[in-house]
Write a protein that holds these residues in place. Structure first.
Motif, PDB file in Angstrom:
ATOM      1  N   SER A 111      84.583 -12.385   4.377  1.00  0.00           N
ATOM      2  CA  SER A 111      86.021 -12.881   4.591  1.00  0.00           C
ATOM      3  C   SER A 111      85.908 -14.652   4.501  1.00  0.00           C
ATOM      4  O   SER A 111      86.652 -14.727   3.907  1.00  0.00           O
ATOM      5  CB  SER A 111      86.498 -12.148   5.880  1.00  0.00           C
ATOM      6  OG  SER A 111      86.567 -10.727   6.270  1.00  0.00           O
ATOM      7  N   ALA A 112      85.459 -14.555   5.183  1.00  0.00           N
ATOM      8  CA  ALA A 112      84.632 -16.717   5.351  1.00  0.00           C
ATOM      9  C   ALA A 112      84.926 -16.582   4.358  1.00  0.00           C
ATOM     10  O   ALA A 112      85.567 -18.029   3.635  1.00  0.00           O
ATOM     11  CB  ALA A 112      84.479 -16.639   6.120  1.00  0.00           C
ATOM     12  N   MET A 113      83.393 -15.903   3.669  1.00  0.00           N
ATOM     13  CA  MET A 113      83.361 -16.669   1.548  1.00  0.00           C
ATOM     14  C   MET A 113      85.173 -16.267   0.769  1.00  0.00           C
ATOM     15  O   MET A 113      84.595 -16.156  -0.363  1.00  0.00           O
ATOM     16  CB  MET A 113      82.123 -15.848   1.237  1.00  0.00           C
ATOM     17  CG  MET A 113      81.253 -16.527   2.039  1.00  0.00           C
ATOM     18  SD  MET A 113      79.146 -15.885   2.152  1.00  0.00           S
ATOM     19  CE  MET A 113      78.733 -16.938   0.236  1.00  0.00           C
ATOM     20  N   GLY A 114      85.728 -15.780   1.162  1.00  0.00           N
ATOM     21  CA  GLY A 114      86.980 -15.555   0.805  1.00  0.00           C
ATOM     22  C   GLY A 114      87.538 -14.128  -0.515  1.00  0.00           C
ATOM     23  O   GLY A 114      87.964 -13.969  -0.895  1.00  0.00           O
ATOM     24  N   LEU A 132      80.559 -21.173   9.767  1.00  0.00           N
ATOM     25  CA  LEU A 132      81.619 -20.192   8.435  1.00  0.00           C
ATOM     26  C   LEU A 132      82.628 -21.775   8.356  1.00  0.00           C
ATOM     27  O   LEU A 132      82.489 -20.726   6.577  1.00  0.00           O
ATOM     28  CB  LEU A 132      82.305 -19.635   9.361  1.00  0.00           C
ATOM     29  CG  LEU A 132      82.206 -18.215   9.984  1.00  0.00           C
ATOM     30  CD1 LEU A 132      82.980 -17.109  10.196  1.00  0.00           C
ATOM     31  CD2 LEU A 132      81.343 -17.646   8.747  1.00  0.00           C
ATOM     32  N   GLY A 133      82.782 -22.745   8.950  1.00  0.00           N
ATOM     33  CA  GLY A 133      84.081 -23.602   8.557  1.00  0.00           C
ATOM     34  C   GLY A 133      82.734 -24.191   7.145  1.00  0.00           C
ATOM     35  O   GLY A 133      83.364 -24.706   5.709  1.00  0.00           O
ATOM     36  N   MET A 159      81.991 -21.872   4.150  1.00  0.00           N
ATOM     37  CA  MET A 159      83.735 -21.439   3.326  1.00  0.00           C
ATOM     38  C   MET A 159      83.683 -22.823   2.617  1.00  0.00           C
ATOM     39  O   MET A 159      84.185 -22.187   1.088  1.00  0.00           O
ATOM     40  CB  MET A 159      85.095 -22.167   4.046  1.00  0.00           C
ATOM     41  CG  MET A 159      85.030 -20.593   4.595  1.00  0.00           C
ATOM     42  SD  MET A 159      86.621 -21.482   5.809  1.00  0.00           S
ATOM     43  CE  MET A 159      86.982 -20.234   6.654  1.00  0.00           C
ATOM     44  N   ASN A 160      83.422 -23.738   2.120  1.00  0.00           N
ATOM     45  CA  ASN A 160      83.131 -25.072   1.454  1.00  0.00           C
ATOM     46  C   ASN A 160      82.109 -24.764   0.538  1.00  0.00           C
ATOM     47  O   ASN A 160      82.209 -25.532  -0.825  1.00  0.00           O
ATOM     48  CB  ASN A 160      83.308 -26.133   2.512  1.00  0.00           C
ATOM     49  CG  ASN A 160      84.259 -27.119   3.044  1.00  0.00           C
ATOM     50  OD1 ASN A 160      85.617 -25.842   2.967  1.00  0.00           O
ATOM     51  ND2 ASN A 160      83.915 -27.232   4.242  1.00  0.00           N
ATOM     52  N   GLN A 209      82.135 -22.101  -2.673  1.00  0.00           N
ATOM     53  CA  GLN A 209      83.363 -21.898  -3.669  1.00  0.00           C
ATOM     54  C   GLN A 209      82.119 -22.392  -4.717  1.00  0.00           C
ATOM     55  O   GLN A 209      81.849 -23.424  -4.716  1.00  0.00           O
ATOM     56  CB  GLN A 209      84.220 -22.991  -3.459  1.00  0.00           C
ATOM     57  CG  GLN A 209      85.439 -22.077  -2.237  1.00  0.00           C
ATOM     58  CD  GLN A 209      85.782 -21.021  -2.521  1.00  0.00           C
ATOM     59  OE1 GLN A 209      86.427 -19.839  -3.323  1.00  0.00           O
ATOM     60  NE2 GLN A 209      84.876 -20.321  -0.827  1.00  0.00           N
TER      61      GLN A 209
END
Ligand code: PXL
Length: 290
Positions: free
Chosen positions: A39-42, A282-283, A286-287, A290
């Motif tokens: 989910s964190a990876m989008g 996780l933050g 996430m960055n 991408q």
């Protein structure tokens, strides 16, 4: 008449991944890792729980176990009737060979067009997990032939290929040979985890059967029982593959992230059975993802 789902095929649409693992309610492994990481990876992340345990089986006594194998086919049939599609399917720990056999039905319904990433969770340190048996290994071996990306540790690779566990040591040629044998089973990409090629380091090696190029990333080795580390690694790698990352980039991301989580967990000195402290990382993921 069941109303089918309206699925977007717009360029840049959010990808949908299905994570098929047990729910170990406590101990941060399997679905309690795969779901937050993906989910964190989008990604839109759907889950197919195969069983529910009060904790994972590594070092806990007296855990409860609710088998959901009988629910798997009806769940798949419902999704099929809805016209659902997945971009990737990521499978991990299964309770029994029956669960693995049920994955055949899942792949018949959703395998087309979905990348299949298989972590053939079976054992560690040269030993099959205590709850598993030879029928499980045989079913896993047959199932792994269908994987696009196969992610065993050294113990699982030895069990899958019928090779002795490489104790006390191995070298780069052994790793490459093992990866080739795993590729020969069917998966285009084989990834071996927990590989040490230099003293005091540990990492993962991968071979893309089509390109024939060995890739290896490592980090300083931190002694300990890092429960759930394999699930953290496999979840990040699944996300990176879904993002279309080339294997060197995907492998580096998964090795780096897992190592970061292990360092943080060691600093916190919590009970190792509670798994890795991946949430505060996780933050950053996430960055980077991408
Ligand atoms: O992290 C792998 C895993 C997943 N699920 C359960 C486990 C284990 C490893 O021991 O016991 C229930």
């Amino acid at each position: 008449m069941m109303q089918k789902l309206k699925l977007s095929d717009a360029p840049g649409r959010q990808k949908r991944v299905l994570a098929v693992h047990d729910i170990s309610c406590v101990g941060r492994c399997s679905l309690t890792v795969a779901l937050p990481v993906l989910s964190a990876m989008g990604f839109e992340t759907s889950i197919l729980p195969t069983s529910i345990l009060s904790t994972h089986t590594g070092g806990f006594e007296g855990y409860t176990y609710r088998d959901l194998a009988a629910d798997m086919d009806p769940v798949v049939d419902h999704w099929h009737a809805l016209g659902l599609k997945f971009d990737a399917i990521f499978t991990g720990w299964m309770g029994t060979h029956r669960h693995i056999e049920n994955l055949g039905h899942l792949l018949d319904a959703f395998g087309d067009g979905a990348a299949l990433i298989v972590d053939p969770v079976m054992g560690d340190n040269g030993k099959l997990y205590a709850t598993l048996d030879d029928a499980y290994v045989a079913a896993m071996r047959a199932y792994c032939a269908r994987a696009d990306v196969l992610l065993p540790n050294l113990t699982e690779a030895a069990l899958l290929t019928g090779t002795d566990y490489p104790f006390p040591g191995y070298d780069k040629a052994w790793v490459e040979g093992m990866l080739r044998r795993l590729n020969d089973m069917g998966p285009g990409i084989a990834v071996l985890t927990g590989v040490t090629l230099k003293p005091g380091r540990i990492g993962a090696a991968a071979l893309d059967g089509r390109r024939g190029q060995l890739i290896y990333f490592d980090e300083p080795y931190i002694p300990g029982m890092w429960h759930g580390a394999g699930d953290v690694f496999a979840s990040v790698l699944t996300g990176a593959v879904l993002n279309g990352a080339p294997m060197p980039k995907a492998l580096r991301l998964a090795v780096d992230f897992t190592a970061r989580c292990i360092r943080r967990t060691r600093r916190a000195a919590t009970d190792e059975r509670l798994g890795l402290q991946f949430e505060p990382e996780l933050g950053g993921l996430m960055n980077e993802a991408q």
